[in-house]
Design a protein around this motif. Structure first.
Motif, mmCIF file in Angstrom:
data_model
loop_
_atom_site.group_PDB
_atom_site.id
_atom_site.type_symbol
_atom_site.label_atom_id
_atom_site.label_comp_id
_atom_site.label_asym_id
_atom_site.label_seq_id
_atom_site.Cartn_x
_atom_site.Cartn_y
_atom_site.Cartn_z
ATOM 1 N N ALA A 25 15.368 -30.742 32.463
ATOM 2 C CA ALA A 25 14.648 -31.343 32.814
ATOM 3 C C ALA A 25 13.712 -29.713 31.902
ATOM 4 N N VAL A 26 12.934 -29.807 31.651
ATOM 5 C CA VAL A 26 11.667 -28.757 30.923
ATOM 6 C C VAL A 26 10.971 -28.452 31.924
ATOM 7 N N PRO A 27 10.775 -27.202 31.722
ATOM 8 C CA PRO A 27 10.237 -26.523 32.895
ATOM 9 C C PRO A 27 8.487 -26.530 33.236
ATOM 10 N N SER A 28 7.868 -26.907 33.937
ATOM 11 C CA SER A 28 6.749 -27.015 34.235
ATOM 12 C C SER A 28 6.291 -26.636 35.508
ATOM 13 N N THR A 29 4.935 -27.101 35.758
ATOM 14 C CA THR A 29 4.122 -26.399 36.865
ATOM 15 C C THR A 29 3.212 -27.663 37.595
ATOM 16 N N THR A 30 2.954 -28.008 38.786
ATOM 17 C CA THR A 30 2.289 -28.800 39.073
ATOM 18 C C THR A 30 1.171 -28.815 40.100
ATOM 19 N N PHE A 31 0.536 -28.749 39.725
ATOM 20 C CA PHE A 31 -1.493 -27.824 40.570
ATOM 21 C C PHE A 31 -1.730 -28.934 41.069
ATOM 22 N N SER A 32 -2.051 -27.842 42.921
ATOM 23 C CA SER A 32 -2.726 -28.617 43.996
ATOM 24 C C SER A 32 -4.478 -29.457 43.223
ATOM 25 N N THR A 33 -4.763 -29.315 42.742
ATOM 26 C CA THR A 33 -5.920 -30.113 42.165
ATOM 27 C C THR A 33 -5.833 -29.675 40.402
ATOM 28 N N HIS A 34 -7.204 -30.269 39.578
ATOM 29 C CA HIS A 34 -7.409 -29.918 38.289
ATOM 30 C C HIS A 34 -6.909 -28.703 37.565
ATOM 31 N N ALA A 35 -6.627 -28.378 36.977
ATOM 32 C CA ALA A 35 -6.067 -26.798 36.506
ATOM 33 C C ALA A 35 -7.297 -26.988 35.068
ATOM 34 N N LEU A 36 -6.874 -25.616 34.897
ATOM 35 C CA LEU A 36 -7.799 -26.049 33.088
ATOM 36 C C LEU A 36 -6.795 -25.238 32.386
ATOM 37 N N LEU A 37 -6.148 -25.732 31.695
ATOM 38 C CA LEU A 37 -5.804 -23.761 30.809
ATOM 39 C C LEU A 37 -5.218 -24.549 29.295
ATOM 40 N N THR A 38 -5.290 -23.586 28.557
ATOM 41 C CA THR A 38 -5.074 -24.332 27.062
ATOM 42 C C THR A 38 -4.129 -23.873 26.281
ATOM 43 N N ALA A 39 -3.903 -24.951 25.563
ATOM 44 C CA ALA A 39 -2.425 -24.974 24.839
ATOM 45 C C ALA A 39 -2.546 -23.712 24.370
ATOM 46 N N GLY A 40 -0.647 -23.189 24.711
ATOM 47 C CA GLY A 40 -0.402 -21.429 23.265
ATOM 48 C C GLY A 40 -1.508 -20.358 24.178
ATOM 49 N N ALA A 41 -2.471 -21.313 24.743
ATOM 50 C CA ALA A 41 -3.316 -19.168 25.648
ATOM 51 C C ALA A 41 -2.238 -18.274 25.729
ATOM 52 N N GLY A 42 -1.000 -18.542 26.658
ATOM 53 C CA GLY A 42 -0.936 -16.947 27.728
ATOM 54 C C GLY A 42 -1.088 -17.491 28.566
ATOM 55 N N SER A 43 -1.195 -19.343 29.634
ATOM 56 C CA SER A 43 -1.951 -19.045 31.127
ATOM 57 C C SER A 43 -0.200 -19.461 31.591
ATOM 58 N N PHE A 44 0.303 -20.004 31.606
ATOM 59 C CA PHE A 44 2.333 -20.271 31.391
ATOM 60 C C PHE A 44 2.667 -20.085 30.311
ATOM 61 N N THR A 45 3.733 -19.536 30.840
ATOM 62 C CA THR A 45 5.040 -18.734 29.743
ATOM 63 C C THR A 45 6.066 -18.860 30.781
ATOM 64 N N CYS A 46 7.734 -19.115 30.046
ATOM 65 C CA CYS A 46 8.501 -18.355 30.637
ATOM 66 C C CYS A 46 9.645 -17.973 29.430
ATOM 67 N N SER A 47 10.113 -16.983 30.011
ATOM 68 C CA SER A 47 10.943 -16.430 28.778
ATOM 69 C C SER A 47 12.699 -15.556 29.759
ATOM 70 N N SER A 48 13.556 -15.803 29.155
ATOM 71 C CA SER A 48 14.485 -15.507 29.433
ATOM 72 C C SER A 48 15.093 -14.486 28.928
#
Length: 347
Positions: free
Chosen positions: A248-271
Motif C-alpha cells: 500500500a503505497v504511502p498516500s494522503t487524502t485531503f478534505s478538499t482540493h489541495a495544490l501540491l507540486t510534484a517533487g517540491a517537498g510538500s509531502f515527504t516520507c523518509s525511513s
C-alpha cells in the motif's frame, strides 16, 4: 450627407428605382407609410415623429447643420449603446440604430426575430452565500444574453484577475487563484456593461444582490485538512518488497482540493532502517501523483523491511502546513510546520 441620401432613398417610390441597379435594391426599398413612427432623441427629450409629416420631419432631423448634432438618448451611465436614432418595427424590435459614437448598427447585428430584452444575471457560481467551496473552481456569472465585460465591470473585490468569456458569450468566469478559508465578494457593475443588442437597462436578477447599481454575491472557500493517510498513523507490520514497492503505497487524502507540486517537498516520507551493520537514513522523498487533487501518492518510495524485532524500520511522513493546511488527521501530530505520522514495516 450619407444619412441624408439614405433617407432620400427611403422616400423615393420603388418604381423610380426599378431601372437602376444599386445596393439599395437588395432588400427592396419601400416608402415609409404615413402610420410609421420614428424616435429621435433631441438632447434629453424623446421626440416621436409620426403622421403624414413623418417623411419631412425625418429629413429635417437628420440634415442638421454641421454645427449641430442629434441628441443622445439619456441612459443610466455613459456607454457605447446610447442611441441617437433608432428604428423599431411594429412589435418593438429595434431594426437599426445609430449609437453615441455615430456607428450604425443594423438588424443583422441584433438577435433576429426577438425584441431586445433588458440585461439580467441568470445565475452565479458559487451561489450567493455558499460556504466550503473548492479553491480550484473559478467564480462565474451567466447572463441572459451575450455581453462584453472587462475587469472594471466584473471582478472579485481586492483581486486583479480579469474575467474570461465562455463559448456562449453569456457566461464569464474569473480564473483567480483563491485561498483556503477565505470569504470573497464577486461584483458586476451592471449599468456599465456593453450589451450586444442595443439595450441599456440592466438587472441583477434573483441570484445576486443589487447594492447601489452593483450586483454582488459572496462565497467562502473551504479550509484544508487531512482526512486520512496510508499507511495509517502508528501502523505496524506494513508489507512490501524489500528494496522495491510498498503493498500500500504511502498516500494522503485531503478534505478538499489541495495544490501540491510534484517533487517540491510538500509531502515527504523518509525511513530509518538497520542493514545488519548499522542504521541507515533514507531521505529520498519520492514524487507524488494525483488524479483528482484530493489524494496524493508517493509513487517512487522504496520499501525497507524490518531487520528483526529489535531493529524495526520506521518511516516518518510529513506534509507541510504552508500549502494552506490547518487541520491534521486523527492520529497524526502537528509539529507546527508539518502534519506528521509514523509507521513501521514487517520483518
Amino acid at each position: 450627407m450619407i444619412r441624408l441620401l439614405l433617407v432620400i432613398a427611403l422616400l423615393l417610390p420603388v418604381q423610380a428605382l426599378a431601372a437602376t441597379v444599386n445596393p439599395w435594391e437588395k432588400p427592396a426599398i419601400t416608402t415609409l407609410p404615413d402610420t410609421a413612427k420614428v424616435s429621435v432623441y433631441d438632447g434629453s427629450v424623446l421626440k416621436t415623429i409620426t403622421g403624414p409629416n413623418l417623411k419631412t420631419d425625418v429629413i429635417d432631423a437628420i440634415k442638421l447643420p454641421s454645427s449641430q448634432v442629434i441628441g443622445v438618448q439619456p441612459a443610466p451611465t455613459a456607454g457605447a449603446y446610447e442611441r441617437k436614432f433608432e428604428v423599431k418595427d411594429k412589435d418593438g424590435l429595434i431594426k437599426m440604430y445609430i449609437n453615441a459614437s455615430g456607428t450604425v448598427v443594423i438588424a443583422g447585428q441584433l438577435v433576429l426575430g426577438s425584441t431586445p430584452v433588458p440585461l439580467a444575471v441568470s445565475s452565479v457560481a458559487p451561489a450567493n452565500g455558499a460556504t466550503a467551496q473548492s479553491i480550484i473552481v473559478y467564480p462565474a456569472v451567466t447572463f441572459n444574453k451575450g455581453v462584453s465585460l472587462s475587469l472594471s465591470t466584473m471582478y472579485i473585490q481586492g483581486n486583479s484577475t480579469a474575467p474570461v468569456m465562455g463559448a456562449d458569450g453569456a457566461t464569464w468566469n474569473i480564473p483567480a487563484t483563491l485561498a483556503y478559508g477565505t470569504t470573497y465578494t464577486l461584483k458586476v457593475v451592471k449599468n456599465s456593461i456593453l450589451q450586444t443588442d442595443g439595450e441599456t437597462s440592466s438587472s441583477c436578477g434573483t441570484t445576486m444582490a443589487d447594492v447601489s447599481g452593483v450586483c454582488q454575491s459572496t462565497f467562502t472557500t473551504a479550509t484544508l485538512g487531512i482526512s486520512s493517510v496510508v499507511p495509517a498513523a502508528g501502523a505496524t507490520g506494513v508489507t512490501g518488497t524489500d528494496g522495491g514497492a510498498f503493498t500500500a503505497v504511502p498516500s494522503t487524502t485531503f478534505s478538499t482540493h489541495a495544490l501540491l507540486t510534484a517533487g517540491a517537498g510538500s509531502f515527504t516520507c523518509s525511513s530509518s532502517y538497520y542493514n545488519g551493520s548499522g542504521w541507515v537514513n533514507d531521505t529520498t522523498p519520492g514524487d507524488y501523483l494525483t488524479t483528482n487533487s484530493l489524494t496524493y501518492t508517493l509513487d517512487s518510495m522504496i520499501y525497507h523491511k524490518s531487520y528483526d524485532a529489535s531493529h524495526l524500520t520506521t518511516y516518518t511522513c510529513d506534509i507541510v502546513k504552508s500549502i494552506g493546511l490547518t487541520t491534521c488527521a486523527a492520529g497524526t501530530s502537528d509539529t507546527g510546520s508539518t502534519c506528521r505520522w509514523t509507521f513501521t514495516t514487517a520483518q
